[in-house]
Design a protein around this motif. Structure first.
Motif, mmCIF file in Angstrom:
data_model
loop_
_atom_site.group_PDB
_atom_site.id
_atom_site.type_symbol
_atom_site.label_atom_id
_atom_site.label_comp_id
_atom_site.label_asym_id
_atom_site.label_seq_id
_atom_site.Cartn_x
_atom_site.Cartn_y
_atom_site.Cartn_z
ATOM 1 N N MET A 21 0.823 -1.189 0.000
ATOM 2 C CA MET A 21 0.000 0.000 0.000
ATOM 3 C C MET A 21 0.867 1.252 0.000
ATOM 4 N N VAL A 22 1.934 1.236 0.764
ATOM 5 C CA VAL A 22 2.804 2.401 0.834
ATOM 6 C C VAL A 22 4.026 2.230 -0.068
ATOM 7 N N ARG A 23 4.164 1.053 -0.668
ATOM 8 C CA ARG A 23 5.364 0.742 -1.445
ATOM 9 C C ARG A 23 5.526 1.646 -2.657
ATOM 10 N N ARG A 24 4.509 1.728 -3.478
ATOM 11 C CA ARG A 24 4.643 2.491 -4.727
ATOM 12 C C ARG A 24 4.845 3.980 -4.500
ATOM 13 N N PRO A 25 4.074 4.625 -3.611
ATOM 14 C CA PRO A 25 4.331 6.057 -3.393
ATOM 15 C C PRO A 25 5.738 6.344 -2.866
ATOM 16 N N VAL A 26 6.238 5.485 -1.990
ATOM 17 C CA VAL A 26 7.595 5.696 -1.474
ATOM 18 C C VAL A 26 8.613 5.517 -2.592
ATOM 19 N N ALA A 27 8.405 4.537 -3.456
ATOM 20 C CA ALA A 27 9.319 4.341 -4.581
ATOM 21 C C ALA A 27 9.284 5.540 -5.528
ATOM 22 N N TRP A 28 8.093 6.113 -5.747
ATOM 23 C CA TRP A 28 7.995 7.317 -6.578
ATOM 24 C C TRP A 28 8.747 8.481 -5.941
ATOM 25 N N VAL A 29 8.574 8.658 -4.635
ATOM 26 C CA VAL A 29 9.252 9.760 -3.940
ATOM 27 C C VAL A 29 10.761 9.571 -4.006
ATOM 28 N N VAL A 30 11.225 8.346 -3.798
ATOM 29 C CA VAL A 30 12.665 8.073 -3.864
ATOM 30 C C VAL A 30 13.198 8.367 -5.266
ATOM 31 N N ALA A 31 12.447 7.980 -6.291
ATOM 32 C CA ALA A 31 12.886 8.246 -7.662
ATOM 33 C C ALA A 31 13.008 9.751 -7.915
ATOM 34 N N VAL A 32 12.013 10.503 -7.514
ATOM 35 C CA VAL A 32 12.049 11.958 -7.731
ATOM 36 C C VAL A 32 13.192 12.596 -6.943
ATOM 37 N N VAL A 33 13.357 12.196 -5.685
ATOM 38 C CA VAL A 33 14.420 12.762 -4.853
ATOM 39 C C VAL A 33 15.790 12.444 -5.442
ATOM 40 N N LEU A 34 15.988 11.219 -5.911
ATOM 41 C CA LEU A 34 17.286 10.858 -6.470
ATOM 42 C C LEU A 34 17.560 11.582 -7.787
ATOM 43 N N PHE A 35 16.532 11.802 -8.609
ATOM 44 C CA PHE A 35 16.734 12.565 -9.839
ATOM 45 C C PHE A 35 17.087 14.023 -9.529
ATOM 46 N N VAL A 36 16.396 14.620 -8.567
ATOM 47 C CA VAL A 36 16.699 16.008 -8.181
ATOM 48 C C VAL A 36 18.099 16.085 -7.577
#
Length: 159
Positions: free
Chosen positions: A1-16
């Motif tokens: 349930m929380v897996r995908r949003p956290v993965a999205w946030v990690v992806a955005v943070v790492l790209f920034v």
């Protein structure tokens, strides 16, 4: 349930973060080049070029880690192989950078590094148990209660 949003946030943070690290090191290389600074007799051109190359390398590393996190978010599956190694190494890098930034930069940078570290670890840990197929809650466990699997009785033999 929380897996995908956290993965999205990690992806955005790492790209920034990839863009930020690359731009910061490129800017520092330009400053060294324009000021014609030298450190302990090192050639300023070498220092400038090494700062720029380091920015590109670390920016590409964080972008690759962000790509792994993005693929985890899109596929909703655990990272495997090299992707898992990249995310673990990114977590270690953020933990070490967090330790260094406490004394050198301040507590806000430390807090950012610890939050990114925690998010990466959360992505790695929440997808850890997803490899086994899920069974219904009311299904009996596959075993005889002591942890050993139940083996079927041998087939009858006919003379």
């Amino acid at each position: 349930m929380v897996r995908r949003p956290v993965a999205w946030v990690v992806a955005v943070v790492l790209f920034v973060e990839a863009l930020g690290i690359g731009a910061l090191n490129w800017f520092l290389g330009i400053v060294v080049d324009r000021q014609d600074m030298s450190l302990a007799g090192l050639d300023p051109d070498v220092m400038s070029m090494s700062s720029k190359v380091g920015g590109v390398v670390f920016g590409a590393y964080f972008a690759l880690c962000g790509l792994v996190a993005l693929l985890v978010a899109l596929r909703d599956r655990a990272p495997a192989g090299l992707g898992r190694v990249l995310l673990i190494s990114a977590a270690v890098v953020h933990a070490l950078l967090g330790a260094f930034t406490w004394g050198l930069v301040g507590w806000t940078a430390f807090l950012f590094m610890v939050v990114v570290f925690a998010l990466i670890v959360l992505v790695l840990m929440t997808y850890d148990g997803r490899s086994a197929p899920e069974r219904p809650a009311d299904a009996a466990p596959a075993g005889d209660g002591d942890g050993a699997p139940v083996t079927p009785p041998p087939a009858p033999t006919t003379p």
